[in-house]
Write a protein that holds these residues in place. Sequence first.
Motif, PDB file in Angstrom:
ATOM      1  N   LEU A 157       6.914  -8.696  -2.839  1.00 23.82           N
ATOM      2  CA  LEU A 157       5.896  -8.145  -2.462  1.00 23.82           C
ATOM      3  C   LEU A 157       4.692  -8.097  -3.493  1.00 23.82           C
ATOM      4  CD1 LEU A 157       7.606  -4.944  -1.056  1.00 23.82           C
ATOM      5  CD2 LEU A 157       7.106  -6.961   0.401  1.00 23.82           C
ATOM      6  N   PRO A 158       4.125  -9.236  -3.721  1.00 24.79           N
ATOM      7  CA  PRO A 158       3.077  -9.573  -4.935  1.00 24.79           C
ATOM      8  C   PRO A 158       1.844  -8.722  -4.460  1.00 24.79           C
ATOM      9  CG  PRO A 158       3.622 -11.541  -3.758  1.00 24.79           C
ATOM     10  CD  PRO A 158       4.598 -10.653  -3.364  1.00 24.79           C
ATOM     11  N   GLU A 159       1.719  -8.367  -3.223  1.00 23.09           N
ATOM     12  CA  GLU A 159       0.573  -7.624  -2.992  1.00 23.09           C
ATOM     13  C   GLU A 159       0.479  -6.181  -2.946  1.00 23.09           C
ATOM     14  OE1 GLU A 159       2.651  -8.704   1.318  1.00 23.09           O
ATOM     15  OE2 GLU A 159       2.457  -9.285  -1.058  1.00 23.09           O
ATOM     16  N   TRP A 160       1.696  -5.794  -3.287  1.00 26.29           N
ATOM     17  CA  TRP A 160       1.754  -4.199  -3.565  1.00 26.29           C
ATOM     18  C   TRP A 160       2.477  -3.891  -4.959  1.00 26.29           C
ATOM     19  CZ3 TRP A 160       1.462  -1.090   0.702  1.00 26.29           C
ATOM     20  CH2 TRP A 160       1.246  -1.428   1.959  1.00 26.29           C
ATOM     21  N   ARG A 161       2.102  -2.896  -5.365  1.00 27.16           N
ATOM     22  CA  ARG A 161       2.352  -2.325  -6.560  1.00 27.16           C
ATOM     23  C   ARG A 161       2.327  -0.928  -6.827  1.00 27.16           C
ATOM     24  NH1 ARG A 161      -2.772  -4.912  -9.628  1.00 27.16           N
ATOM     25  NH2 ARG A 161      -4.169  -3.420  -9.375  1.00 27.16           N
TER      26      ARG A 161
ATOM     27  N   VAL B 177       6.193  -2.856 -10.720  1.00 28.33           N
ATOM     28  CA  VAL B 177       6.098  -4.149  -9.667  1.00 28.33           C
ATOM     29  C   VAL B 177       7.543  -4.181  -8.970  1.00 28.33           C
ATOM     30  CG1 VAL B 177       4.258  -4.996 -10.129  1.00 28.33           C
ATOM     31  CG2 VAL B 177       6.681  -5.782 -11.149  1.00 28.33           C
ATOM     32  N   VAL B 178       7.981  -4.501  -8.007  1.00 25.40           N
ATOM     33  CA  VAL B 178       9.298  -4.862  -7.314  1.00 25.40           C
ATOM     34  C   VAL B 178       9.807  -6.133  -7.663  1.00 25.40           C
ATOM     35  CG1 VAL B 178      10.601  -4.709  -5.169  1.00 25.40           C
ATOM     36  CG2 VAL B 178       8.523  -3.425  -5.446  1.00 25.40           C
ATOM     37  N   VAL B 179      10.980  -6.274  -8.376  1.00 30.44           N
ATOM     38  CA  VAL B 179      11.295  -7.869  -8.655  1.00 30.44           C
ATOM     39  C   VAL B 179      12.833  -7.751  -8.255  1.00 30.44           C
ATOM     40  CG1 VAL B 179       9.947  -7.946 -10.680  1.00 30.44           C
ATOM     41  CG2 VAL B 179      12.035  -6.622 -11.003  1.00 30.44           C
ATOM     42  N   ALA B 180      13.329  -8.897  -8.222  1.00 31.20           N
ATOM     43  CA  ALA B 180      14.805  -9.200  -7.975  1.00 31.20           C
ATOM     44  C   ALA B 180      14.979 -10.772  -8.435  1.00 31.20           C
ATOM     45  CB  ALA B 180      14.926  -9.144  -6.588  1.00 31.20           C
TER      46      ALA B 180
ATOM     47  N   LEU C 161       4.110   2.577  -3.344  1.00 32.24           N
ATOM     48  CA  LEU C 161       3.478   1.311  -3.613  1.00 32.24           C
ATOM     49  C   LEU C 161       2.346   1.418  -2.727  1.00 32.24           C
ATOM     50  CD1 LEU C 161       6.497  -0.966  -2.674  1.00 32.24           C
ATOM     51  CD2 LEU C 161       5.635  -0.665  -4.817  1.00 32.24           C
ATOM     52  N   ILE C 162       1.150   0.774  -3.361  1.00 33.54           N
ATOM     53  CA  ILE C 162      -0.347   0.638  -2.891  1.00 33.54           C
ATOM     54  C   ILE C 162      -0.322  -0.826  -2.498  1.00 33.54           C
ATOM     55  CG2 ILE C 162      -2.642   1.086  -3.398  1.00 33.54           C
ATOM     56  CD1 ILE C 162      -1.875   3.436  -5.273  1.00 33.54           C
ATOM     57  N   GLY C 163      -0.892  -1.189  -1.302  1.00 31.00           N
ATOM     58  CA  GLY C 163      -1.177  -2.372  -0.814  1.00 31.00           C
ATOM     59  C   GLY C 163      -2.825  -2.700  -1.130  1.00 31.00           C
TER      60      GLY C 163
ATOM     61  N   PRO D 174      12.369  -9.309   1.247  1.00 31.27           N
ATOM     62  CA  PRO D 174      11.434  -8.344   2.273  1.00 31.27           C
ATOM     63  C   PRO D 174       9.747  -8.728   2.292  1.00 31.27           C
ATOM     64  CG  PRO D 174      11.986  -7.228   0.144  1.00 31.27           C
ATOM     65  CD  PRO D 174      12.732  -8.577   0.249  1.00 31.27           C
ATOM     66  N   THR D 175       9.250  -8.600   3.263  1.00 32.52           N
ATOM     67  CA  THR D 175       7.797  -8.953   3.592  1.00 32.52           C
ATOM     68  C   THR D 175       6.904  -7.806   3.612  1.00 32.52           C
ATOM     69  OG1 THR D 175       8.129  -9.308   5.840  1.00 32.52           O
ATOM     70  CG2 THR D 175       8.422 -11.284   4.271  1.00 32.52           C
ATOM     71  N   THR D 176       7.620  -6.601   3.723  1.00 36.92           N
ATOM     72  CA  THR D 176       6.600  -5.314   3.728  1.00 36.92           C
ATOM     73  C   THR D 176       7.524  -4.152   3.001  1.00 36.92           C
ATOM     74  OG1 THR D 176       8.135  -4.405   5.744  1.00 36.92           O
ATOM     75  CG2 THR D 176       6.195  -6.009   6.089  1.00 36.92           C
ATOM     76  N   PRO D 177       6.902  -3.230   2.468  1.00 38.75           N
ATOM     77  CA  PRO D 177       7.432  -2.125   1.721  1.00 38.75           C
ATOM     78  C   PRO D 177       8.715  -1.581   2.518  1.00 38.75           C
ATOM     79  CG  PRO D 177       5.178  -2.020   1.335  1.00 38.75           C
ATOM     80  CD  PRO D 177       5.448  -3.151   2.546  1.00 38.75           C
ATOM     81  N   GLU D 178       8.460  -1.276   3.801  1.00 38.35           N
ATOM     82  CA  GLU D 178       9.465  -0.774   4.767  1.00 38.35           C
ATOM     83  C   GLU D 178      10.810  -1.573   4.770  1.00 38.35           C
ATOM     84  OE1 GLU D 178       5.544   0.843   5.415  1.00 38.35           O
ATOM     85  OE2 GLU D 178       6.205  -1.312   5.409  1.00 38.35           O
ATOM     86  N   ALA D 179      10.708  -3.023   4.581  1.00 33.16           N
ATOM     87  CA  ALA D 179      11.810  -3.670   4.670  1.00 33.16           C
ATOM     88  C   ALA D 179      12.844  -3.540   3.532  1.00 33.16           C
ATOM     89  CB  ALA D 179      11.525  -5.230   4.602  1.00 33.16           C
ATOM     90  N   LEU D 180      12.327  -2.755   2.481  1.00 34.83           N
ATOM     91  CA  LEU D 180      13.297  -2.556   1.241  1.00 34.83           C
ATOM     92  C   LEU D 180      14.286  -1.516   1.650  1.00 34.83           C
ATOM     93  CD1 LEU D 180      10.509  -1.732  -1.398  1.00 34.83           C
ATOM     94  CD2 LEU D 180      12.044  -3.807  -1.239  1.00 34.83           C
ATOM     95  N   VAL D 181      14.146  -0.835   2.703  1.00 35.86           N
ATOM     96  CA  VAL D 181      15.299   0.132   3.230  1.00 35.86           C
ATOM     97  C   VAL D 181      16.606  -0.640   3.458  1.00 35.86           C
ATOM     98  CG1 VAL D 181      13.838   1.902   3.800  1.00 35.86           C
ATOM     99  CG2 VAL D 181      14.695   0.318   5.604  1.00 35.86           C
TER     100      VAL D 181
END
Length: 310
Positions: free
Chosen positions: A256-260, A165-168, A201-203, A179-186
């Motif tokens: 991004l708790p809806e993604w892993r 999972v993505v954490v900060a 990441l899978i939604g 970030p609200t979408t995976p693409e925003a991680l860039v």
Amino acid sequence: MLDDIKELRTFVRIAAEGSLSAAAREMGLALSVVSKRLASLEARAGTRLMIRSTRKLSLTDEGAKLLERAQRILAEVSEAEEMLSHGRLEPQGLLRVSAPIALGRMHVSPVSRRLAATYPRMSIDLLLTDRVTAVIDEGLDVVIRIGGPSDSGLIVRKLADNHRVVVASKNYLAARGTPTTPEALVDHDCLHQGHGAVWKLIGPDGRLAEIEARSRLRCNNGEVWRDWALAGSGIAMKSWIDVADDVRAGRLIHVLPEWRSPPAPICALLPTRTLVPTRVRVFLESMADQLRKNDGLQPLQPAGATFAAG
């Protein structure tokens, strides 16, 4: 028959210790006795089982095959002896376990400590390493691994489901935004091993997002990524089993708790054998309980349930 068992036990100990002298010390025997037992076993087998040099000892192909069979035979003998002596099966003997460093410190170590305290006739050697270890070649009883194993000819037992999972930290998100979408991680500082890292990441709808994680801080040890994330230096993608306590305590925020990540189950690899020794069986049951208590799999959150920095 008794001599056969002594020779097999000596052979297995030599393979585990890596030398005749170390095996002799471990077994409390004279070096000449250990050497004689190995020579007798090789004579009856009609083949060389070990190649000995001044610097190291290694198994021949025939020796490697015999080692696996000898371990199985000795496990069955120990079980029978325990039943005859005490009328019950209590874990005893040496258990050799290997596990990744982070998972080992957080979960395998406390299980090992509790088992040693509960069963005085049982001892445990715990090897923590992030390199792939060979169960048979290194004389191990169990290897704990995250993700699907590539080893062939081994028993594989899944202990728990697991995803990354993505954490900060809250401070990082407050300063840089969430970030609200995976693409925003860039647009963020991602913490990982090196250049060219791709986060998959899978939604909740099953969509796969592949993101090129950009970073200014890189390290080949995942524990350092966690330390940097806790310090507010960036965003990390870590196994849920490694960061669950940090998320619950508020030290890290699940972004991004809806993604892993795709699933990477925690598995135990064992040598092929028809009978699993009691000490191994008890260890596996304790590990499964430990991982269940720590929620090895976090359910996906509803889409849009993100942390609001501030």
